[in-house]
Design a protein around this motif. Structure first.
Motif, PDB file in Angstrom:
ATOM      1  N   SER A 206     -20.975  -1.169  -2.752  1.00 25.29           N
ATOM      2  CA  SER A 206     -20.151  -1.102  -1.553  1.00 25.29           C
ATOM      3  C   SER A 206     -20.147   0.322  -0.999  1.00 25.29           C
ATOM      4  CB  SER A 206     -18.725  -1.544  -1.879  1.00 25.29           C
ATOM      5  OG  SER A 206     -17.869  -1.376  -0.788  1.00 25.29           O
ATOM      6  N   ASN A 207     -19.721   0.461   0.247  1.00 26.15           N
ATOM      7  CA  ASN A 207     -19.632   1.809   0.825  1.00 26.15           C
ATOM      8  C   ASN A 207     -18.332   2.503   0.463  1.00 26.15           C
ATOM      9  OD1 ASN A 207     -17.864   0.337   2.361  1.00 26.15           O
ATOM     10  ND2 ASN A 207     -18.768   0.869   4.343  1.00 26.15           N
ATOM     11  N   ARG A 208     -17.463   1.817  -0.295  1.00 26.63           N
ATOM     12  CA  ARG A 208     -16.242   2.457  -0.774  1.00 26.63           C
ATOM     13  C   ARG A 208     -15.772   1.789  -2.059  1.00 26.63           C
ATOM     14  NH1 ARG A 208     -13.687   0.097   4.185  1.00 26.63           N
ATOM     15  NH2 ARG A 208     -12.456  -1.730   3.603  1.00 26.63           N
ATOM     16  N   ASN A 209     -14.963   2.551  -2.807  1.00 28.23           N
ATOM     17  CA  ASN A 209     -14.354   2.046  -4.043  1.00 28.23           C
ATOM     18  C   ASN A 209     -12.916   1.662  -3.746  1.00 28.23           C
ATOM     19  OD1 ASN A 209     -16.534   2.819  -6.110  1.00 28.23           O
ATOM     20  ND2 ASN A 209     -16.176   4.749  -5.051  1.00 28.23           N
ATOM     21  N   SER A 210     -12.543   0.431  -4.022  1.00 30.52           N
ATOM     22  CA  SER A 210     -11.180   0.018  -3.697  1.00 30.52           C
ATOM     23  C   SER A 210     -10.749  -1.185  -4.508  1.00 30.52           C
ATOM     24  CB  SER A 210     -11.060  -0.306  -2.200  1.00 30.52           C
ATOM     25  OG  SER A 210     -11.928  -1.363  -1.846  1.00 30.52           O
ATOM     26  N   VAL A 211      -9.435  -1.335  -4.609  1.00 27.11           N
ATOM     27  CA  VAL A 211      -8.805  -2.531  -5.183  1.00 27.11           C
ATOM     28  C   VAL A 211      -8.032  -3.190  -4.049  1.00 27.11           C
ATOM     29  CG1 VAL A 211      -7.143  -3.438  -6.843  1.00 27.11           C
ATOM     30  CG2 VAL A 211      -8.587  -1.498  -7.472  1.00 27.11           C
ATOM     31  N   ALA A 212      -8.323  -4.457  -3.796  1.00 29.01           N
ATOM     32  CA  ALA A 212      -7.653  -5.189  -2.721  1.00 29.01           C
ATOM     33  C   ALA A 212      -6.625  -6.151  -3.306  1.00 29.01           C
ATOM     34  CB  ALA A 212      -8.675  -5.960  -1.892  1.00 29.01           C
ATOM     35  N   PHE A 213      -5.553  -6.372  -2.554  1.00 29.08           N
ATOM     36  CA  PHE A 213      -4.478  -7.272  -2.997  1.00 29.08           C
ATOM     37  C   PHE A 213      -3.725  -7.769  -1.767  1.00 29.08           C
ATOM     38  CE2 PHE A 213      -3.202  -2.848  -3.070  1.00 29.08           C
ATOM     39  CZ  PHE A 213      -2.007  -2.836  -2.374  1.00 29.08           C
ATOM     40  N   PRO A 214      -2.951  -8.853  -1.897  1.00 28.04           N
ATOM     41  CA  PRO A 214      -2.206  -9.374  -0.745  1.00 28.04           C
ATOM     42  C   PRO A 214      -1.270  -8.322  -0.165  1.00 28.04           C
ATOM     43  CG  PRO A 214      -2.249 -10.984  -2.503  1.00 28.04           C
ATOM     44  CD  PRO A 214      -2.806  -9.717  -3.082  1.00 28.04           C
ATOM     45  N   VAL A 215      -1.281  -8.158   1.155  1.00 28.96           N
ATOM     46  CA  VAL A 215      -0.486  -7.117   1.795  1.00 28.96           C
ATOM     47  C   VAL A 215       1.011  -7.315   1.559  1.00 28.96           C
ATOM     48  CG1 VAL A 215      -0.256  -8.265   4.038  1.00 28.96           C
ATOM     49  CG2 VAL A 215      -0.320  -5.754   3.925  1.00 28.96           C
ATOM     50  N   ARG A 216       1.439  -8.562   1.342  1.00 26.50           N
ATOM     51  CA  ARG A 216       2.869  -8.822   1.102  1.00 26.50           C
ATOM     52  C   ARG A 216       3.365  -8.162  -0.177  1.00 26.50           C
ATOM     53  NH1 ARG A 216       0.142 -13.568  -0.071  1.00 26.50           N
ATOM     54  NH2 ARG A 216       0.341 -14.300  -2.239  1.00 26.50           N
ATOM     55  N   ALA A 217       2.433  -7.857  -1.098  1.00 30.36           N
ATOM     56  CA  ALA A 217       2.837  -7.216  -2.360  1.00 30.36           C
ATOM     57  C   ALA A 217       3.403  -5.822  -2.127  1.00 30.36           C
ATOM     58  CB  ALA A 217       1.654  -7.149  -3.319  1.00 30.36           C
ATOM     59  N   LEU A 218       3.095  -5.210  -0.988  1.00 29.22           N
ATOM     60  CA  LEU A 218       3.566  -3.855  -0.722  1.00 29.22           C
ATOM     61  C   LEU A 218       5.082  -3.752  -0.678  1.00 29.22           C
ATOM     62  CD1 LEU A 218       1.013  -2.764   2.021  1.00 29.22           C
ATOM     63  CD2 LEU A 218       1.180  -1.852  -0.307  1.00 29.22           C
ATOM     64  N   GLU A 219       5.738  -4.827  -0.292  1.00 28.87           N
ATOM     65  CA  GLU A 219       7.197  -4.787  -0.174  1.00 28.87           C
ATOM     66  C   GLU A 219       7.910  -5.268  -1.433  1.00 28.87           C
ATOM     67  OE1 GLU A 219       7.853  -3.085   2.314  1.00 28.87           O
ATOM     68  OE2 GLU A 219       5.864  -3.351   3.193  1.00 28.87           O
ATOM     69  N   GLN A 220       7.143  -5.592  -2.467  1.00 29.29           N
ATOM     70  CA  GLN A 220       7.756  -6.049  -3.714  1.00 29.29           C
ATOM     71  C   GLN A 220       8.446  -4.893  -4.439  1.00 29.29           C
ATOM     72  OE1 GLN A 220       7.875  -9.325  -4.953  1.00 29.29           O
ATOM     73  NE2 GLN A 220       7.204  -9.671  -2.843  1.00 29.29           N
ATOM     74  N   PRO A 221       9.593  -5.152  -5.072  1.00 32.12           N
ATOM     75  CA  PRO A 221      10.260  -4.084  -5.839  1.00 32.12           C
ATOM     76  C   PRO A 221       9.479  -3.745  -7.103  1.00 32.12           C
ATOM     77  CG  PRO A 221      11.397  -6.172  -6.147  1.00 32.12           C
ATOM     78  CD  PRO A 221      10.362  -6.414  -5.092  1.00 32.12           C
ATOM     79  N   VAL A 222       9.542  -2.511  -7.492  1.00 30.87           N
ATOM     80  CA  VAL A 222       8.892  -2.060  -8.733  1.00 30.87           C
ATOM     81  C   VAL A 222       9.823  -2.368  -9.904  1.00 30.87           C
ATOM     82  CG1 VAL A 222       8.010  -0.061  -9.992  1.00 30.87           C
ATOM     83  CG2 VAL A 222       7.610  -0.251  -7.527  1.00 30.87           C
ATOM     84  N   PRO A 223       9.370  -3.090 -10.938  1.00 28.78           N
ATOM     85  CA  PRO A 223      10.251  -3.453 -12.061  1.00 28.78           C
ATOM     86  C   PRO A 223      10.899  -2.275 -12.755  1.00 28.78           C
ATOM     87  CG  PRO A 223       8.191  -4.699 -12.145  1.00 28.78           C
ATOM     88  CD  PRO A 223       8.022  -3.661 -11.083  1.00 28.78           C
ATOM     89  N   SER A 224      10.210  -1.148 -12.804  1.00 33.74           N
ATOM     90  CA  SER A 224      10.731   0.023 -13.523  1.00 33.74           C
ATOM     91  C   SER A 224      11.358   1.045 -12.574  1.00 33.74           C
ATOM     92  CB  SER A 224       9.607   0.688 -14.324  1.00 33.74           C
ATOM     93  OG  SER A 224       8.505   0.997 -13.481  1.00 33.74           O
ATOM     94  N   ALA A 225      11.752   0.623 -11.381  1.00 37.20           N
ATOM     95  CA  ALA A 225      12.329   1.550 -10.396  1.00 37.20           C
ATOM     96  C   ALA A 225      13.516   2.308 -10.989  1.00 37.20           C
ATOM     97  CB  ALA A 225      12.776   0.777  -9.153  1.00 37.20           C
ATOM     98  N   ASN A 226      13.567   3.595 -10.697  1.00 40.78           N
ATOM     99  CA  ASN A 226      14.634   4.447 -11.214  1.00 40.78           C
ATOM    100  C   ASN A 226      14.969   5.469 -10.137  1.00 40.78           C
ATOM    101  OD1 ASN A 226      15.883   6.806 -12.516  1.00 40.78           O
ATOM    102  ND2 ASN A 226      15.481   5.741 -14.435  1.00 40.78           N
ATOM    103  N   ARG A 227      16.076   5.280  -9.444  1.00 44.07           N
ATOM    104  CA  ARG A 227      16.405   6.111  -8.297  1.00 44.07           C
ATOM    105  C   ARG A 227      16.545   7.587  -8.664  1.00 44.07           C
ATOM    106  NH1 ARG A 227      21.969   5.641  -4.917  1.00 44.07           N
ATOM    107  NH2 ARG A 227      22.703   6.093  -7.021  1.00 44.07           N
TER     108      ARG A 227
END
Length: 349
Positions: A206-227
């Motif tokens: 490919s002309n670039r290195n990347s990992v693709a995933f559903p765009v809706r995942a961007l708004e998912q909360p991180v399980p280990s979130a720590n404010r």
């Protein structure tokens, strides 16, 4: 020191890598892998112009070219065309340094990826660029090295696996990659194993290195979130980023501030941390009209003045944080700098 700060540091905790440098954390676990193949990792590292200490000191700085060449060499001598991929399966995303902890503490996947984009060049590899490409249905985390290092298929295999692990960590159990694109050109017989290891379809050449995933995942909360961690570590890295400079004096000053309290502040260790020989470091400082010993004295005086003005620490504690074995040594040095004893200076503040 700021009067309204809740917590504060005297300066960066370590030397930030500069252009043409990367943290030696990429080699984490190489000694064990080499042993399993009947090889000595020290010889491999030294063959590529590095000192053996990079195997045990992840904060050491090496050249991206050395990492790429070492991985390609290991692929050949271990007869493993997917060495970088296999090696990364045994590593943790913590290879990327404290930026990984920040990503894991972010509130959402989008925020975590933003941390990777903003701070990976600050704490790990300035020549590495990470980009988030958003489409209507698919997002891509893309990475590239902004310098020509020749063949680096194995390094890209490693990056693909580590980036996948990081995305899975911040995306949680529900994170599913859509596909991976790689600039590498693996053998057709190796492609099924790559896809099985990465857990999705892989497009090579490919002309670039990347990992693709559903765009809706961007708004998912991180399980280990720590404010708290997100704000503290994020503020620290933002400060490091804003003050980052390629000046050799700035780099040495950063090392000195972090090393004084350890009692092991030396030009030899500073040279190691900045990825050069002692002679080269001395020459570069001389070109700027500076000496290492003078920079140490300057930092000691500056830090001492701050501690004394603040008034929280005893003279013994200040002496210890400046790397002095006893208060009397600190007192003599401070009078030499200022013409006053530490007690007189504190009383005048």
């Amino acid at each position: 020191m700021g009067q309204n700060s809740f917590f504060s540091l005297d300066g960066p905790l370590d030397v930030a890598p500069g252009g043409g440098q990367v943290r030696a954390a990429n080699f984490a676990g190489l000694a064990g892998v080499a042993r399993s193949h009947g090889r000595d990792a020290r010889g491999i590292i030294e063959r590529h112009g590095m000192e053996a200490r990079v195997l045990t000191d992840p904060e050491s700085l090496v050249a991206p070219q050395q990492v790429a060449d070492t991985f390609e060499y290991c692929s050949a001598v271990f007869d493993d065309p997917l060495f970088g991929l296999h090696f990364a399966t045994m590593q943790d995303p913590e290879v990327f340094g404290c930026v990984t902890a920040l990503c894991r503490s972010a509130p959402t996947v989008r925020a975590g990826i933003r941390c990777l984009i903003d701070f990976l060049p600050v704490v790990h590899a300035p020549d590495c660029e990470v980009v988030l490409i958003e489409g209507r249905e698919t997002a891509e985390l893309t990475w590239l090295v902004n310098t020509d290092i020749g063949v680096n298929d194995q390094a890209n295999y490693q990056a693909a696996m580590l980036n996948m692990k990081l995305l899975q960590a911040i995306g949680g159990p529900g994170f599913k990659p859509s596909w991976v694109s790689l600039s590498a050109d693996p053998r057709a017989t190796d492609l099924p194993e790559i896809e099985k290891t990465l857990g999705c379809r892989v497009m090579s050449r490919s002309n670039r290195n990347s990992v693709a995933f559903p765009v809706r995942a961007l708004e998912q909360p991180v399980p280990s979130a720590n404010r708290l961690l997100y704000r503290l570590l994020g503020s620290y890295l933002q400060r490091v980023k804003s003050e980052h400079s390629q000046s050799i004096i700035d780099k040495v000053d950063s090392y000195i501030r972090g090393a004084l309290a350890t009692g092991a502040c030396s030009i030899e260790r500073c040279a190691e941390k900045t990825g050069m020989s002692v002679r080269t470091l001395q020459s570069r400082l001389a070109a700027e009209g500076a000496k290492f010993s003078e920079l140490v004295e300057k930092q000691r005086e500056s830090i001492a003045r701050g501690y004394l003005a603040e008034g929280r620490l005893s003279l013994d504690e200040i002496a210890d944080r400046l790397g002095y074995g006893e208060q009397t040594s600190f007192g003599r040095a401070f009078k030499r700098w200022t013409g006053m004893t530490p007690q007189q200076f504190r009383a005048a503040c």
